[in-house]
Design a protein around this motif. Sequence first.
Motif, PDB file in Angstrom:
ATOM      1  N   ASP A  38       0.813  -1.212   0.000  1.00 44.17           N
ATOM      2  CA  ASP A  38       0.000   0.000   0.000  1.00 44.17           C
ATOM      3  C   ASP A  38       0.848   1.264   0.000  1.00 44.17           C
ATOM      4  O   ASP A  38       0.518   2.241  -0.662  1.00 44.17           O
ATOM      5  N   ASN A  39       1.962   1.238   0.745  1.00 49.21           N
ATOM      6  CA  ASN A  39       2.789   2.434   0.878  1.00 49.21           C
ATOM      7  C   ASN A  39       4.204   2.024   1.276  1.00 49.21           C
ATOM      8  O   ASN A  39       4.385   1.118   2.080  1.00 49.21           O
ATOM      9  N   VAL A  40       5.191   2.709   0.706  1.00 49.18           N
ATOM     10  CA  VAL A  40       6.598   2.526   1.104  1.00 49.18           C
ATOM     11  C   VAL A  40       7.119   3.893   1.511  1.00 49.18           C
ATOM     12  O   VAL A  40       7.069   4.847   0.740  1.00 49.18           O
ATOM     13  N   ASP A  41       7.604   3.995   2.735  1.00 44.57           N
ATOM     14  CA  ASP A  41       8.092   5.262   3.266  1.00 44.57           C
ATOM     15  C   ASP A  41       9.544   5.077   3.702  1.00 44.57           C
ATOM     16  O   ASP A  41       9.811   4.467   4.740  1.00 44.57           O
ATOM     17  N   ALA A  42      10.472   5.578   2.900  1.00 40.62           N
ATOM     18  CA  ALA A  42      11.898   5.490   3.218  1.00 40.62           C
ATOM     19  C   ALA A  42      12.269   6.687   4.087  1.00 40.62           C
ATOM     20  O   ALA A  42      12.199   7.826   3.645  1.00 40.62           O
ATOM     21  N   TRP A  43      12.642   6.412   5.334  1.00 41.69           N
ATOM     22  CA  TRP A  43      13.001   7.484   6.258  1.00 41.69           C
ATOM     23  C   TRP A  43      14.446   7.907   6.115  1.00 41.69           C
ATOM     24  O   TRP A  43      14.837   8.951   6.617  1.00 41.69           O
ATOM     25  N   GLY A  44      15.251   7.103   5.476  1.00 36.63           N
ATOM     26  CA  GLY A  44      16.651   7.439   5.273  1.00 36.63           C
ATOM     27  C   GLY A  44      17.521   7.006   6.445  1.00 36.63           C
ATOM     28  O   GLY A  44      17.128   6.206   7.282  1.00 36.63           O
ATOM     29  N   LYS A  45      18.726   7.560   6.476  1.00 43.47           N
ATOM     30  CA  LYS A  45      19.711   7.186   7.494  1.00 43.47           C
ATOM     31  C   LYS A  45      19.449   7.990   8.768  1.00 43.47           C
ATOM     32  O   LYS A  45      19.400   9.217   8.732  1.00 43.47           O
ATOM     33  N   ARG A  46      19.269   7.268   9.878  1.00 45.93           N
ATOM     34  CA  ARG A  46      18.988   7.906  11.161  1.00 45.93           C
ATOM     35  C   ARG A  46      19.816   7.254  12.266  1.00 45.93           C
ATOM     36  O   ARG A  46      20.249   6.128  12.140  1.00 45.93           O
ATOM     37  N   LYS A  47      19.937   7.990  13.336  1.00 43.33           N
ATOM     38  CA  LYS A  47      20.667   7.481  14.501  1.00 43.33           C
ATOM     39  C   LYS A  47      19.751   6.534  15.281  1.00 43.33           C
ATOM     40  O   LYS A  47      18.576   6.806  15.464  1.00 43.33           O
ATOM     41  N   LEU A  48      20.305   5.407  15.717  1.00 46.93           N
ATOM     42  CA  LEU A  48      19.554   4.449  16.517  1.00 46.93           C
ATOM     43  C   LEU A  48      19.426   4.959  17.952  1.00 46.93           C
ATOM     44  O   LEU A  48      20.260   5.735  18.422  1.00 46.93           O
ATOM     45  N   ALA A  49      18.400   4.513  18.650  1.00 51.59           N
ATOM     46  CA  ALA A  49      18.206   4.914  20.036  1.00 51.59           C
ATOM     47  C   ALA A  49      19.305   4.328  20.925  1.00 51.59           C
ATOM     48  O   ALA A  49      19.691   4.925  21.929  1.00 51.59           O
ATOM     49  N   TYR A  50      19.801   3.151  20.559  1.00 51.32           N
ATOM     50  CA  TYR A  50      20.889   2.516  21.297  1.00 51.32           C
ATOM     51  C   TYR A  50      21.713   1.694  20.315  1.00 51.32           C
ATOM     52  O   TYR A  50      21.250   1.334  19.240  1.00 51.32           O
ATOM     53  N   GLU A  51      22.930   1.406  20.682  1.00 54.01           N
ATOM     54  CA  GLU A  51      23.852   0.690  19.803  1.00 54.01           C
ATOM     55  C   GLU A  51      23.436  -0.773  19.652  1.00 54.01           C
ATOM     56  O   GLU A  51      23.115  -1.447  20.629  1.00 54.01           O
ATOM     57  N   ILE A  52      23.429  -1.259  18.413  1.00 53.30           N
ATOM     58  CA  ILE A  52      23.104  -2.655  18.108  1.00 53.30           C
ATOM     59  C   ILE A  52      24.266  -3.214  17.300  1.00 53.30           C
ATOM     60  O   ILE A  52      24.596  -2.680  16.240  1.00 53.30           O
ATOM     61  N   LYS A  53      24.883  -4.266  17.775  1.00 57.55           N
ATOM     62  CA  LYS A  53      26.005  -4.909  17.087  1.00 57.55           C
ATOM     63  C   LYS A  53      27.101  -3.897  16.744  1.00 57.55           C
ATOM     64  O   LYS A  53      27.646  -3.890  15.639  1.00 57.55           O
ATOM     65  N   LYS A  54      27.393  -3.010  17.677  1.00 58.18           N
ATOM     66  CA  LYS A  54      28.415  -1.969  17.528  1.00 58.18           C
ATOM     67  C   LYS A  54      28.113  -1.001  16.388  1.00 58.18           C
ATOM     68  O   LYS A  54      29.016  -0.418  15.792  1.00 58.18           O
ATOM     69  N   VAL A  55      26.844  -0.822  16.070  1.00 61.42           N
ATOM     70  CA  VAL A  55      26.390   0.113  15.030  1.00 61.42           C
ATOM     71  C   VAL A  55      25.423   1.082  15.688  1.00 61.42           C
ATOM     72  O   VAL A  55      24.575   0.682  16.480  1.00 61.42           O
ATOM     73  N   ASN A  56      25.546   2.383  15.370  1.00 65.03           N
ATOM     74  CA  ASN A  56      24.634   3.353  15.964  1.00 65.03           C
ATOM     75  C   ASN A  56      23.831   4.152  14.941  1.00 65.03           C
ATOM     76  O   ASN A  56      23.189   5.133  15.283  1.00 65.03           O
ATOM     77  N   GLU A  57      23.841   3.733  13.663  1.00 62.73           N
ATOM     78  CA  GLU A  57      23.029   4.352  12.612  1.00 62.73           C
ATOM     79  C   GLU A  57      22.453   3.255  11.736  1.00 62.73           C
ATOM     80  O   GLU A  57      22.942   2.131  11.727  1.00 62.73           O
ATOM     81  N   GLY A  58      21.428   3.613  10.966  1.00 57.49           N
ATOM     82  CA  GLY A  58      20.853   2.633  10.050  1.00 57.49           C
ATOM     83  C   GLY A  58      19.862   3.287   9.105  1.00 57.49           C
ATOM     84  O   GLY A  58      19.398   4.403   9.344  1.00 57.49           O
ATOM     85  N   TYR A  59      19.546   2.586   8.012  1.00 55.29           N
ATOM     86  CA  TYR A  59      18.562   3.050   7.036  1.00 55.29           C
ATOM     87  C   TYR A  59      17.197   2.492   7.418  1.00 55.29           C
ATOM     88  O   TYR A  59      16.985   1.286   7.402  1.00 55.29           O
ATOM     89  N   TYR A  60      16.266   3.379   7.757  1.00 56.31           N
ATOM     90  CA  TYR A  60      14.929   2.988   8.177  1.00 56.31           C
ATOM     91  C   TYR A  60      13.982   2.981   6.976  1.00 56.31           C
ATOM     92  O   TYR A  60      14.010   3.900   6.160  1.00 56.31           O
ATOM     93  N   THR A  61      13.107   1.961   6.895  1.00 57.84           N
ATOM     94  CA  THR A  61      12.081   1.888   5.863  1.00 57.84           C
ATOM     95  C   THR A  61      10.809   1.321   6.477  1.00 57.84           C
ATOM     96  O   THR A  61      10.855   0.323   7.187  1.00 57.84           O
ATOM     97  N   LEU A  62       9.680   1.969   6.180  1.00 57.97           N
ATOM     98  CA  LEU A  62       8.368   1.530   6.652  1.00 57.97           C
ATOM     99  C   LEU A  62       7.544   1.114   5.438  1.00 57.97           C
ATOM    100  O   LEU A  62       7.452   1.867   4.467  1.00 57.97           O
ATOM    101  N   ILE A  63       6.967  -0.092   5.483  1.00 60.62           N
ATOM    102  CA  ILE A  63       6.117  -0.580   4.395  1.00 60.62           C
ATOM    103  C   ILE A  63       4.762  -0.964   4.978  1.00 60.62           C
ATOM    104  O   ILE A  63       4.691  -1.765   5.905  1.00 60.62           O
ATOM    105  N   ASN A  64       3.694  -0.375   4.433  1.00 57.54           N
ATOM    106  CA  ASN A  64       2.332  -0.765   4.767  1.00 57.54           C
ATOM    107  C   ASN A  64       1.852  -1.713   3.683  1.00 57.54           C
ATOM    108  O   ASN A  64       2.010  -1.419   2.501  1.00 57.54           O
ATOM    109  N   PHE A  65       1.248  -2.839   4.089  1.00 60.33           N
ATOM    110  CA  PHE A  65       0.788  -3.803   3.101  1.00 60.33           C
ATOM    111  C   PHE A  65      -0.446  -4.540   3.583  1.00 60.33           C
ATOM    112  O   PHE A  65      -0.782  -4.532   4.770  1.00 60.33           O
ATOM    113  N   THR A  66      -1.145  -5.161   2.639  1.00 62.25           N
ATOM    114  CA  THR A  66      -2.326  -5.966   2.914  1.00 62.25           C
ATOM    115  C   THR A  66      -2.010  -7.390   2.485  1.00 62.25           C
ATOM    116  O   THR A  66      -1.519  -7.598   1.375  1.00 62.25           O
ATOM    117  N   ALA A  67      -2.306  -8.352   3.362  1.00 69.08           N
ATOM    118  CA  ALA A  67      -1.977  -9.744   3.049  1.00 69.08           C
ATOM    119  C   ALA A  67      -2.804 -10.685   3.920  1.00 69.08           C
ATOM    120  O   ALA A  67      -3.479 -10.252   4.857  1.00 69.08           O
TER     121      ALA A  67
END
Length: 95
Positions: A38-67
């Motif tokens: 239904d919708n793809v919303d690319a938020w881009g590169k953002r800072k994570l709230a906390y470090e995951i696997k020694k990484v503190n940034e990431g590319y966020y993407t939100l997808i709305n779908f029907t299934a």
Amino acid sequence: MRKYETLFILEPSLDEEAVKAGVEKFKGVIENGGGTVDNVDAWGKRKLAYEIKKVNEGYYTLINFTADTELPKELDRVFRITDGVIRHLIIREEE
């Protein structure tokens, strides 16, 4: 058919083409499984709230779908085996 949304975070070390390929891969899983995107919303590169696997940034993407109810299980499986996915979440939207 139910409405769902998924949010996933890809590693910041990926280039722009790899991020787009990842989004297309997950859209393909939804469409090939009988769902509709239904919708793809690319938020881009953002800072994570906390470090995951020694990484503190990431590319966020939100997808709305029907299934149907089986597709989120398959999508979850694909998220888990795909390299480059830091975190993912699939939720059913309220009626």
